[in-house]
Design an enzyme around this catalytic site. Structure first.
Site, PDB file in Angstrom:
ATOM      1  NE  ARG A  23     -50.240 -60.103 -10.115  1.00 27.45           N
ATOM      2  CZ  ARG A  23     -50.336 -59.374  -9.245  1.00 27.45           C
ATOM      3  NH1 ARG A  23     -50.142 -58.539  -8.176  1.00 27.45           N
ATOM      4  NH2 ARG A  23     -51.857 -59.512  -9.888  1.00 27.45           N
ATOM      5  NE  ARG A  27     -46.347 -54.910  -6.668  1.00 21.77           N
ATOM      6  CZ  ARG A  27     -46.907 -54.880  -6.604  1.00 21.77           C
ATOM      7  NH1 ARG A  27     -47.478 -52.919  -6.462  1.00 21.77           N
ATOM      8  NH2 ARG A  27     -48.208 -55.200  -6.135  1.00 21.77           N
ATOM      9  NE  ARG A  36     -44.101 -51.714 -11.455  1.00 16.03           N
ATOM     10  CZ  ARG A  36     -43.778 -50.858 -10.763  1.00 16.03           C
ATOM     11  NH1 ARG A  36     -42.815 -50.275 -10.371  1.00 16.03           N
ATOM     12  NH2 ARG A  36     -45.428 -50.044 -10.822  1.00 16.03           N
ATOM     13  CG  ASP A  73     -52.368 -57.418 -15.082  1.00 15.80           C
ATOM     14  OD1 ASP A  73     -51.279 -57.496 -14.064  1.00 15.80           O
ATOM     15  OD2 ASP A  73     -53.845 -56.770 -14.930  1.00 15.80           O
ATOM     16  CE1 TYR A 150     -59.193 -55.602 -10.649  1.00 14.44           C
ATOM     17  CE2 TYR A 150     -60.713 -57.870 -11.179  1.00 14.44           C
ATOM     18  CZ  TYR A 150     -59.363 -56.988 -10.454  1.00 14.44           C
ATOM     19  OH  TYR A 150     -58.583 -57.503  -9.303  1.00 14.44           O
TER      20      TYR A 150
HETATM   21  O1  CP3 Z   1     -47.954 -64.269 -11.823  1.00 17.63           O
HETATM   22  C1  CP3 Z   1     -47.412 -63.239 -12.297  1.00 17.63           C
HETATM   23  O2  CP3 Z   1     -46.173 -63.964 -11.989  1.00 17.63           O
HETATM   24  C2  CP3 Z   1     -47.849 -63.312 -13.663  1.00 17.63           C
HETATM   25  C3  CP3 Z   1     -47.991 -62.109 -14.010  1.00 17.63           C
HETATM   26  C4  CP3 Z   1     -49.006 -62.157 -13.461  1.00 17.63           C
HETATM   27  C5  CP3 Z   1     -49.346 -60.763 -13.075  1.00 17.63           C
HETATM   28  N1  CP3 Z   1     -50.827 -59.848 -12.920  1.00 17.63           N
HETATM   29  C6  CP3 Z   1     -48.685 -59.314 -12.615  1.00 17.63           C
HETATM   30  C7  CP3 Z   1     -48.527 -58.283 -11.848  1.00 17.63           C
HETATM   31  C8  CP3 Z   1     -50.172 -62.308 -13.516  1.00 17.63           C
HETATM   32  C9  CP3 Z   1     -50.551 -63.897 -13.904  1.00 17.63           C
HETATM   33  C10 CP3 Z   1     -51.736 -61.456 -12.696  1.00 17.63           C
HETATM   34  C11 CP3 Z   1     -52.922 -61.951 -13.155  1.00 17.63           C
HETATM   35  C12 CP3 Z   1     -54.065 -60.751 -12.607  1.00 17.63           C
HETATM   36  N2  CP3 Z   1     -53.481 -60.098 -12.707  1.00 17.63           N
HETATM   37  C13 CP3 Z   1     -54.375 -61.022 -11.904  1.00 17.63           C
HETATM   38  C14 CP3 Z   1     -55.523 -62.644 -10.908  1.00 17.63           C
HETATM   39  C15 CP3 Z   1     -54.505 -63.429 -10.194  1.00 17.63           C
HETATM   40  C16 CP3 Z   1     -55.010 -62.262  -8.415  1.00 17.63           C
HETATM   41  O3  CP3 Z   1     -53.846 -61.396  -7.907  1.00 17.63           O
HETATM   42  O4  CP3 Z   1     -56.023 -62.195  -8.103  1.00 17.63           O
HETATM   43  C17 CP3 Z   1     -55.546 -60.130 -11.485  1.00 17.63           C
HETATM   44  C18 CP3 Z   1     -56.877 -60.005 -10.429  1.00 17.63           C
HETATM   45  C19 CP3 Z   1     -55.016 -58.470 -11.868  1.00 17.63           C
HETATM   46  C20 CP3 Z   1     -55.652 -58.059 -11.946  1.00 17.63           C
HETATM   47  C21 CP3 Z   1     -54.213 -56.050 -10.889  1.00 17.63           C
HETATM   48  N3  CP3 Z   1     -53.121 -57.098 -11.598  1.00 17.63           N
HETATM   49  C22 CP3 Z   1     -54.274 -55.714 -10.029  1.00 17.63           C
HETATM   50  C23 CP3 Z   1     -55.697 -55.756  -9.166  1.00 17.63           C
HETATM   51  C24 CP3 Z   1     -53.121 -55.437  -9.619  1.00 17.63           C
HETATM   52  C25 CP3 Z   1     -52.922 -54.526  -9.062  1.00 17.63           C
HETATM   53  C26 CP3 Z   1     -52.026 -55.022  -7.637  1.00 17.63           C
HETATM   54  C27 CP3 Z   1     -50.948 -55.488  -7.242  1.00 17.63           C
HETATM   55  O5  CP3 Z   1     -50.485 -56.019  -7.350  1.00 17.63           O
HETATM   56  O6  CP3 Z   1     -49.890 -54.256  -7.903  1.00 17.63           O
HETATM   57  C28 CP3 Z   1     -52.590 -56.068 -11.173  1.00 17.63           C
HETATM   58  C29 CP3 Z   1     -51.095 -55.070 -11.401  1.00 17.63           C
HETATM   59  C30 CP3 Z   1     -49.592 -56.219 -11.802  1.00 17.63           C
HETATM   60  N4  CP3 Z   1     -50.175 -56.928 -11.901  1.00 17.63           N
HETATM   61  C31 CP3 Z   1     -48.555 -56.431 -10.736  1.00 17.63           C
HETATM   62  C32 CP3 Z   1     -48.451 -57.759 -11.786  1.00 17.63           C
HETATM   63  C33 CP3 Z   1     -46.342 -57.646 -11.515  1.00 17.63           C
HETATM   64  C34 CP3 Z   1     -47.938 -55.329 -10.243  1.00 17.63           C
HETATM   65  C35 CP3 Z   1     -47.213 -54.043 -11.127  1.00 17.63           C
HETATM   66  C36 CP3 Z   1     -46.331 -53.567 -10.308  1.00 17.63           C
HETATM   67  O7  CP3 Z   1     -44.913 -53.774 -11.055  1.00 17.63           O
HETATM   68  O8  CP3 Z   1     -46.431 -52.490 -10.184  1.00 17.63           O
END
Ligand code: CP3
Length: 342
Positions: A23, A27, A36, A73, A150
Protein backbone atom coordinates in the site's frame (compact mmCIF):
# COMPACT_ATOMS: atom_id res chain seq x y z
CA UNK A 1 22.59 -4.29 -14.28
CA UNK A 2 20.19 -6.66 -12.62
CA UNK A 3 17.60 -4.94 -10.46
CA UNK A 4 17.97 -5.61 -6.73
CA UNK A 5 14.44 -7.03 -6.35
CA UNK A 6 15.04 -9.47 -9.20
CA UNK A 7 18.35 -10.51 -7.63
CA UNK A 8 16.61 -11.33 -4.35
CA UNK A 9 13.90 -13.23 -6.21
CA UNK A 10 16.60 -15.20 -8.03
CA UNK A 11 17.88 -16.31 -4.63
CA UNK A 12 20.77 -13.90 -4.15
CA UNK A 13 21.76 -12.77 -0.66
CA UNK A 14 22.51 -9.02 -0.64
CA UNK A 15 24.23 -6.90 2.01
CA UNK A 16 21.38 -4.39 1.87
CA UNK A 17 17.98 -5.92 1.15
CA UNK A 18 15.86 -4.20 -1.47
CA UNK A 19 12.74 -2.55 -0.07
CA UNK A 20 9.18 -1.67 -1.04
CA UNK A 21 6.03 -1.38 1.00
CA UNK A 22 2.52 -2.81 0.73
CA UNK A 23 0.00 0.00 0.00
CA UNK A 24 2.93 2.34 -0.62
CA UNK A 25 0.61 4.39 -2.84
CA UNK A 26 -2.08 5.27 -0.35
CA UNK A 27 -3.92 7.66 1.87
CA UNK A 28 -1.01 8.38 4.24
CA UNK A 29 0.49 10.44 1.39
CA UNK A 30 -0.94 13.93 0.74
CA UNK A 31 -0.08 13.67 -2.97
CA UNK A 32 -2.14 10.43 -3.18
CA UNK A 33 -5.13 12.11 -1.55
CA UNK A 34 -4.89 14.99 -4.03
CA UNK A 35 -4.79 12.70 -7.08
CA UNK A 36 -7.62 10.58 -5.71
CA UNK A 37 -9.73 13.73 -5.28
CA UNK A 38 -8.90 14.67 -8.87
CA UNK A 39 -10.07 11.22 -10.05
CA UNK A 40 -13.30 11.52 -8.03
CA UNK A 41 -13.26 8.26 -6.12
CA UNK A 42 -11.14 5.17 -5.58
CA UNK A 43 -12.55 3.04 -8.42
CA UNK A 44 -12.36 5.93 -10.90
CA UNK A 45 -8.71 6.25 -9.90
CA UNK A 46 -8.11 2.53 -10.53
CA UNK A 47 -9.59 2.79 -14.04
CA UNK A 48 -7.91 6.08 -14.98
CA UNK A 49 -4.62 4.78 -16.41
CA UNK A 50 -2.79 8.11 -16.32
CA UNK A 51 -3.76 8.89 -12.73
CA UNK A 52 -3.26 5.29 -11.54
CA UNK A 53 0.25 5.43 -13.01
CA UNK A 54 0.78 8.80 -11.33
CA UNK A 55 -0.09 7.47 -7.83
CA UNK A 56 2.06 4.38 -8.44
CA UNK A 57 5.00 6.69 -9.17
CA UNK A 58 4.47 9.02 -6.20
CA UNK A 59 6.15 6.81 -3.54
CA UNK A 60 8.97 6.02 -5.98
CA UNK A 61 9.70 9.72 -6.42
CA UNK A 62 9.38 10.49 -2.71
CA UNK A 63 11.34 7.53 -1.31
CA UNK A 64 13.12 5.72 -4.16
CA UNK A 65 11.69 2.29 -3.32
CA UNK A 66 13.24 -0.61 -5.24
CA UNK A 67 9.84 -1.76 -6.53
CA UNK A 68 6.63 -0.13 -7.66
CA UNK A 69 3.37 -2.04 -7.34
CA UNK A 70 0.70 -1.43 -9.93
CA UNK A 71 -2.09 0.70 -8.49
CA UNK A 72 -5.33 -1.29 -8.75
CA UNK A 73 -7.34 -3.53 -6.42
CA UNK A 74 -7.91 -7.26 -5.98
CA UNK A 75 -11.67 -6.67 -6.34
CA UNK A 76 -11.44 -5.42 -9.94
CA UNK A 77 -11.35 -9.05 -11.10
CA UNK A 78 -14.77 -9.98 -9.64
CA UNK A 79 -16.11 -6.74 -11.06
CA UNK A 80 -14.76 -7.71 -14.48
CA UNK A 81 -16.41 -11.12 -14.09
CA UNK A 82 -19.75 -9.33 -13.67
CA UNK A 83 -20.15 -8.60 -9.94
CA UNK A 84 -21.32 -5.13 -8.94
CA UNK A 85 -18.63 -3.36 -6.89
CA UNK A 86 -18.65 -0.12 -4.96
CA UNK A 87 -16.80 1.35 -1.99
CA UNK A 88 -18.54 2.89 1.02
CA UNK A 89 -16.41 5.69 2.46
CA UNK A 90 -15.03 4.77 5.86
CA UNK A 91 -16.33 1.20 5.62
CA UNK A 92 -14.79 -0.56 2.64
CA UNK A 93 -15.88 -2.58 -0.38
CA UNK A 94 -19.37 -3.83 -1.18
CA UNK A 95 -20.19 -6.39 -3.89
CA UNK A 96 -23.29 -8.12 -5.20
CA UNK A 97 -23.16 -11.59 -3.63
CA UNK A 98 -22.70 -14.92 -5.33
CA UNK A 99 -23.84 -18.02 -3.45
CA UNK A 100 -25.80 -20.20 -5.92
CA UNK A 101 -25.22 -22.25 -9.06
CA UNK A 102 -27.42 -19.79 -11.00
CA UNK A 103 -25.33 -16.82 -9.94
CA UNK A 104 -22.12 -18.69 -10.72
CA UNK A 105 -23.45 -19.48 -14.19
CA UNK A 106 -24.13 -15.79 -14.79
CA UNK A 107 -20.47 -14.81 -14.37
CA UNK A 108 -18.79 -13.73 -17.58
CA UNK A 109 -16.30 -16.03 -19.31
CA UNK A 110 -12.69 -15.41 -18.40
CA UNK A 111 -11.61 -13.82 -21.68
CA UNK A 112 -14.41 -11.22 -21.34
CA UNK A 113 -12.63 -9.62 -18.36
CA UNK A 114 -10.32 -7.59 -20.58
CA UNK A 115 -13.20 -5.29 -21.62
CA UNK A 116 -13.21 -4.02 -18.03
CA UNK A 117 -9.53 -4.47 -17.21
CA UNK A 118 -7.92 -2.91 -20.31
CA UNK A 119 -7.29 0.38 -18.46
CA UNK A 120 -5.30 -1.58 -15.84
CA UNK A 121 -3.08 -3.08 -18.55
CA UNK A 122 -2.62 0.43 -19.93
CA UNK A 123 -1.47 1.60 -16.47
CA UNK A 124 1.16 -1.16 -16.57
CA UNK A 125 2.32 -0.04 -20.03
CA UNK A 126 2.68 3.58 -18.89
CA UNK A 127 4.63 2.47 -15.82
CA UNK A 128 7.00 0.26 -17.72
CA UNK A 129 7.91 3.32 -19.80
CA UNK A 130 8.14 5.81 -16.94
CA UNK A 131 9.70 3.98 -14.01
CA UNK A 132 13.39 4.54 -13.28
CA UNK A 133 15.46 1.74 -14.80
CA UNK A 134 16.49 0.33 -11.40
CA UNK A 135 12.87 0.01 -10.19
CA UNK A 136 11.04 -3.31 -10.58
CA UNK A 137 7.36 -3.26 -11.58
CA UNK A 138 5.16 -5.68 -9.63
CA UNK A 139 1.72 -6.72 -10.90
CA UNK A 140 -0.73 -8.50 -8.63
CA UNK A 141 -4.04 -10.21 -8.07
CA UNK A 142 -5.95 -11.51 -5.10
CA UNK A 143 -5.76 -15.23 -4.39
CA UNK A 144 -8.97 -17.10 -5.27
CA UNK A 145 -9.91 -17.81 -1.63
CA UNK A 146 -9.49 -14.19 -0.52
CA UNK A 147 -11.40 -12.81 -3.50
CA UNK A 148 -14.11 -15.46 -3.01
CA UNK A 149 -14.61 -14.36 0.63
CA UNK A 150 -15.60 -10.89 -0.62
CA UNK A 151 -17.75 -12.22 -3.48
CA UNK A 152 -19.67 -14.61 -1.23
CA UNK A 153 -20.21 -12.19 1.68
CA UNK A 154 -20.60 -9.06 -0.46
CA UNK A 155 -18.16 -7.25 1.84
CA UNK A 156 -15.15 -7.73 4.07
CA UNK A 157 -15.73 -9.99 7.09
CA UNK A 158 -13.73 -10.61 10.26
CA UNK A 159 -13.92 -14.39 10.20
CA UNK A 160 -14.89 -15.08 6.54
CA UNK A 161 -17.99 -16.78 7.94
CA UNK A 162 -20.18 -16.67 4.82
CA UNK A 163 -17.43 -18.23 2.65
CA UNK A 164 -16.83 -20.98 5.22
CA UNK A 165 -20.58 -21.59 5.37
CA UNK A 166 -20.90 -21.94 1.59
CA UNK A 167 -17.91 -24.29 1.57
CA UNK A 168 -19.69 -26.47 4.14
CA UNK A 169 -23.18 -26.26 2.62
CA UNK A 170 -22.59 -26.24 -1.12
CA UNK A 171 -19.09 -27.35 -1.91
CA UNK A 172 -19.77 -27.63 -5.62
CA UNK A 173 -20.70 -23.96 -5.98
CA UNK A 174 -17.88 -22.92 -3.64
CA UNK A 175 -15.32 -24.86 -5.68
CA UNK A 176 -16.85 -23.51 -8.88
CA UNK A 177 -16.16 -19.98 -7.65
CA UNK A 178 -12.58 -20.90 -6.69
CA UNK A 179 -12.00 -22.49 -10.10
CA UNK A 180 -13.41 -19.53 -12.02
CA UNK A 181 -11.26 -17.14 -10.00
CA UNK A 182 -8.18 -19.31 -10.54
CA UNK A 183 -8.71 -19.22 -14.31
CA UNK A 184 -9.50 -15.51 -14.21
CA UNK A 185 -6.38 -14.78 -12.18
CA UNK A 186 -4.14 -16.67 -14.60
CA UNK A 187 -5.59 -14.64 -17.46
CA UNK A 188 -5.40 -11.33 -15.57
CA UNK A 189 -1.79 -11.83 -14.44
CA UNK A 190 -0.75 -13.00 -17.91
CA UNK A 191 -2.11 -9.77 -19.39
CA UNK A 192 -0.26 -7.72 -16.79
CA UNK A 193 2.98 -9.52 -17.65
CA UNK A 194 2.42 -8.97 -21.37
CA UNK A 195 1.93 -5.27 -20.63
CA UNK A 196 5.23 -5.07 -18.71
CA UNK A 197 4.88 -6.41 -15.16
CA UNK A 198 8.22 -8.01 -14.22
CA UNK A 199 7.04 -9.86 -11.10
CA UNK A 200 3.57 -10.86 -9.93
CA UNK A 201 2.26 -11.18 -6.39
CA UNK A 202 -0.74 -13.21 -5.22
CA UNK A 203 -2.41 -11.67 -2.14
CA UNK A 204 -4.13 -14.27 0.03
CA UNK A 205 -5.02 -11.93 2.88
CA UNK A 206 -7.43 -14.39 4.51
CA UNK A 207 -5.38 -17.58 4.09
CA UNK A 208 -5.02 -17.70 7.88
CA UNK A 209 -8.65 -18.72 8.33
CA UNK A 210 -8.19 -21.90 6.28
CA UNK A 211 -7.17 -24.83 8.46
CA UNK A 212 -5.65 -28.23 7.76
CA UNK A 213 -6.90 -29.79 4.57
CA UNK A 214 -8.78 -26.61 3.62
CA UNK A 215 -5.49 -24.69 3.60
CA UNK A 216 -4.02 -27.25 1.21
CA UNK A 217 -7.06 -27.32 -1.09
CA UNK A 218 -7.96 -23.65 -1.20
CA UNK A 219 -4.71 -21.76 -0.49
CA UNK A 220 -1.91 -24.07 -1.67
CA UNK A 221 -3.54 -25.68 -4.73
CA UNK A 222 -4.81 -22.45 -6.36
CA UNK A 223 -1.45 -20.75 -5.70
CA UNK A 224 0.28 -23.71 -7.32
CA UNK A 225 -2.05 -23.73 -10.34
CA UNK A 226 -1.57 -20.02 -10.90
CA UNK A 227 2.21 -20.17 -10.40
CA UNK A 228 2.63 -23.18 -12.70
CA UNK A 229 0.52 -21.57 -15.43
CA UNK A 230 2.48 -18.30 -15.22
CA UNK A 231 5.82 -20.10 -15.21
CA UNK A 232 4.96 -22.27 -18.16
CA UNK A 233 4.00 -19.21 -20.22
CA UNK A 234 6.60 -16.75 -18.86
CA UNK A 235 9.47 -18.83 -17.45
CA UNK A 236 11.56 -15.88 -16.25
CA UNK A 237 8.83 -14.08 -14.32
CA UNK A 238 9.07 -14.52 -10.54
CA UNK A 239 5.99 -15.02 -8.40
CA UNK A 240 5.53 -13.84 -4.80
CA UNK A 241 2.96 -15.65 -2.66
CA UNK A 242 1.39 -14.04 0.42
CA UNK A 243 -0.64 -16.55 2.44
CA UNK A 244 -1.18 -14.03 5.21
CA UNK A 245 -1.35 -15.37 8.77
CA UNK A 246 -0.67 -18.90 7.54
CA UNK A 247 1.56 -19.58 10.59
CA UNK A 248 2.91 -23.11 10.17
CA UNK A 249 1.38 -23.04 6.68
CA UNK A 250 4.30 -20.84 5.65
CA UNK A 251 6.61 -23.82 6.09
CA UNK A 252 6.93 -25.63 2.77
CA UNK A 253 4.90 -23.02 0.87
CA UNK A 254 7.75 -22.35 -1.61
CA UNK A 255 8.12 -26.01 -2.50
CA UNK A 256 4.42 -26.86 -2.58
CA UNK A 257 3.41 -23.95 -4.82
CA UNK A 258 6.57 -23.14 -6.78
CA UNK A 259 6.56 -19.45 -5.77
CA UNK A 260 9.95 -17.72 -5.77
CA UNK A 261 9.24 -15.73 -2.63
CA UNK A 262 6.95 -16.07 0.36
CA UNK A 263 5.72 -12.81 1.90
CA UNK A 264 5.39 -12.91 5.68
CA UNK A 265 2.97 -11.03 7.90
CA UNK A 266 4.20 -9.91 11.32
CA UNK A 267 2.53 -12.64 13.39
CA UNK A 268 5.63 -14.81 12.86
CA UNK A 269 9.02 -13.84 14.25
CA UNK A 270 11.80 -13.11 11.80
CA UNK A 271 14.13 -15.58 13.55
CA UNK A 272 11.59 -18.38 13.26
CA UNK A 273 10.89 -17.52 9.61
CA UNK A 274 14.60 -17.36 8.75
CA UNK A 275 15.01 -20.91 10.00
CA UNK A 276 11.79 -22.46 8.72
CA UNK A 277 10.81 -20.48 5.62
CA UNK A 278 13.81 -18.57 4.25
CA UNK A 279 15.78 -21.83 4.25
CA UNK A 280 13.60 -22.77 1.23
CA UNK A 281 13.88 -19.48 -0.70
CA UNK A 282 13.43 -15.73 -0.72
CA UNK A 283 11.20 -14.14 1.90
CA UNK A 284 9.60 -10.72 2.03
CA UNK A 285 8.51 -8.86 5.14
CA UNK A 286 7.83 -8.55 8.02
CA UNK A 287 7.78 -5.28 9.98
CA UNK A 288 4.51 -4.53 11.81
CA UNK A 289 2.82 -1.67 9.96
CA UNK A 290 1.95 -0.05 13.31
CA UNK A 291 5.60 1.13 13.46
CA UNK A 292 4.75 3.50 10.61
CA UNK A 293 2.34 5.21 13.02
CA UNK A 294 4.37 5.04 16.23
CA UNK A 295 7.93 5.57 14.90
CA UNK A 296 10.71 6.26 17.40
CA UNK A 297 13.64 4.07 18.35
CA UNK A 298 11.43 0.95 18.37
CA UNK A 299 10.92 1.35 14.62
CA UNK A 300 14.67 1.57 14.00
CA UNK A 301 15.48 -1.33 16.35
CA UNK A 302 12.84 -3.64 14.91
CA UNK A 303 13.81 -2.77 11.30
CA UNK A 304 17.45 -3.62 12.05
CA UNK A 305 16.48 -6.83 13.86
CA UNK A 306 14.50 -8.03 10.83
CA UNK A 307 17.38 -7.21 8.46
CA UNK A 308 19.75 -9.06 10.76
CA UNK A 309 17.51 -12.13 11.12
CA UNK A 310 17.19 -12.46 7.35
CA UNK A 311 20.78 -11.45 6.49
CA UNK A 312 21.86 -15.02 5.73
CA UNK A 313 19.60 -15.48 2.69
CA UNK A 314 17.52 -13.78 0.02
CA UNK A 315 15.28 -11.09 1.55
CA UNK A 316 13.09 -8.23 0.38
CA UNK A 317 12.29 -5.80 3.18
CA UNK A 318 8.58 -4.95 3.52
CA UNK A 319 5.86 -4.49 6.09
CA UNK A 320 3.80 -7.43 7.33
CA UNK A 321 0.64 -5.84 5.89
CA UNK A 322 -0.35 -2.60 4.18
CA UNK A 323 0.60 0.79 5.59
CA UNK A 324 -2.41 2.45 7.23
CA UNK A 325 -3.83 5.92 6.45
CA UNK A 326 -2.78 7.28 9.87
CA UNK A 327 0.93 6.53 9.24
CA UNK A 328 3.48 9.35 9.34
CA UNK A 329 5.33 9.69 6.00
CA UNK A 330 8.51 10.60 7.94
CA UNK A 331 8.49 7.18 9.62
CA UNK A 332 8.65 5.56 6.19
CA UNK A 333 11.86 7.49 5.51
CA UNK A 334 13.24 6.41 8.91
CA UNK A 335 12.55 2.77 8.05
CA UNK A 336 14.28 3.12 4.67
CA UNK A 337 17.29 4.82 6.29
CA UNK A 338 17.51 2.04 8.87
CA UNK A 339 17.45 -0.61 6.11
CA UNK A 340 19.92 1.13 3.81
CA UNK A 341 22.12 2.81 6.35
CA UNK A 342 22.45 -0.16 8.69
O1 CP3 B 1 -0.18 -1.93 -2.41
C1 CP3 B 1 -0.41 -1.04 -3.25
O2 CP3 B 1 -0.03 0.15 -3.08
C2 CP3 B 1 -1.06 -1.40 -4.57
C3 CP3 B 1 -2.47 -1.22 -4.65
C4 CP3 B 1 -3.37 -2.11 -3.83
C5 CP3 B 1 -4.58 -1.66 -3.27
N1 CP3 B 1 -5.24 -2.71 -2.74
C6 CP3 B 1 -5.06 -0.27 -3.29
C7 CP3 B 1 -6.13 0.14 -2.37
C8 CP3 B 1 -3.28 -3.48 -3.56
C9 CP3 B 1 -2.16 -4.46 -3.87
C10 CP3 B 1 -4.49 -3.84 -2.88
C11 CP3 B 1 -4.77 -5.22 -2.45
C12 CP3 B 1 -6.00 -5.49 -1.72
N2 CP3 B 1 -7.23 -4.90 -1.86
C13 CP3 B 1 -6.12 -6.52 -0.76
C14 CP3 B 1 -5.03 -7.50 -0.40
C15 CP3 B 1 -4.02 -6.91 0.53
C16 CP3 B 1 -4.56 -6.60 1.90
O3 CP3 B 1 -4.61 -5.39 2.21
O4 CP3 B 1 -4.91 -7.53 2.64
C17 CP3 B 1 -7.44 -6.50 -0.28
C18 CP3 B 1 -8.02 -7.41 0.78
C19 CP3 B 1 -8.13 -5.48 -0.99
C20 CP3 B 1 -9.57 -5.11 -0.88
C21 CP3 B 1 -9.75 -3.73 -0.40
N3 CP3 B 1 -9.43 -2.61 -1.12
C22 CP3 B 1 -10.27 -3.33 0.85
C23 CP3 B 1 -10.73 -4.28 1.95
C24 CP3 B 1 -10.25 -1.94 0.86
C25 CP3 B 1 -10.82 -1.04 1.93
C26 CP3 B 1 -9.93 -0.98 3.10
C27 CP3 B 1 -9.07 0.24 3.02
O5 CP3 B 1 -7.85 0.13 3.22
O6 CP3 B 1 -9.65 1.31 2.77
C28 CP3 B 1 -9.68 -1.50 -0.36
C29 CP3 B 1 -9.43 -0.12 -0.78
C30 CP3 B 1 -8.06 0.23 -1.26
N4 CP3 B 1 -7.31 -0.51 -2.10
C31 CP3 B 1 -7.37 1.44 -0.98
C32 CP3 B 1 -6.16 1.40 -1.67
C33 CP3 B 1 -5.10 2.45 -1.75
C34 CP3 B 1 -7.91 2.58 -0.14
C35 CP3 B 1 -8.95 3.25 -0.99
C36 CP3 B 1 -9.01 4.74 -0.87
O7 CP3 B 1 -8.16 5.45 -1.44
O8 CP3 B 1 -9.97 5.17 -0.22
Amino acid sequence: MTKTILKALAGETQDVPPIWMMRQAGRYLPEYRATRAQAGDFLSLCYNSELAAEVTLQPIRRYGFDAAILFADILLLPQALGADLWFVTGEGPRLSTITSAEELAQLKPVDAIDETLNPVYETVRILSRELPRETTLIGFAGAPWTVATYMIAGQGTKDQGPAHALKAENREVFEGIIDRLTEGTIHYLSKQIEAGAEVVKIFDSWAGSLNGEDFEKYAVVPARRITQAIKSKYPGVPVIGFPREAGDGYVGFHAKTGVDCVALDNSVSADWAAEHVQSAGCVQGNLASSHMVTGGQALVDETRAICEAFSGGPHIFNLGHGITPDADPDNVQRMIDAVRGG
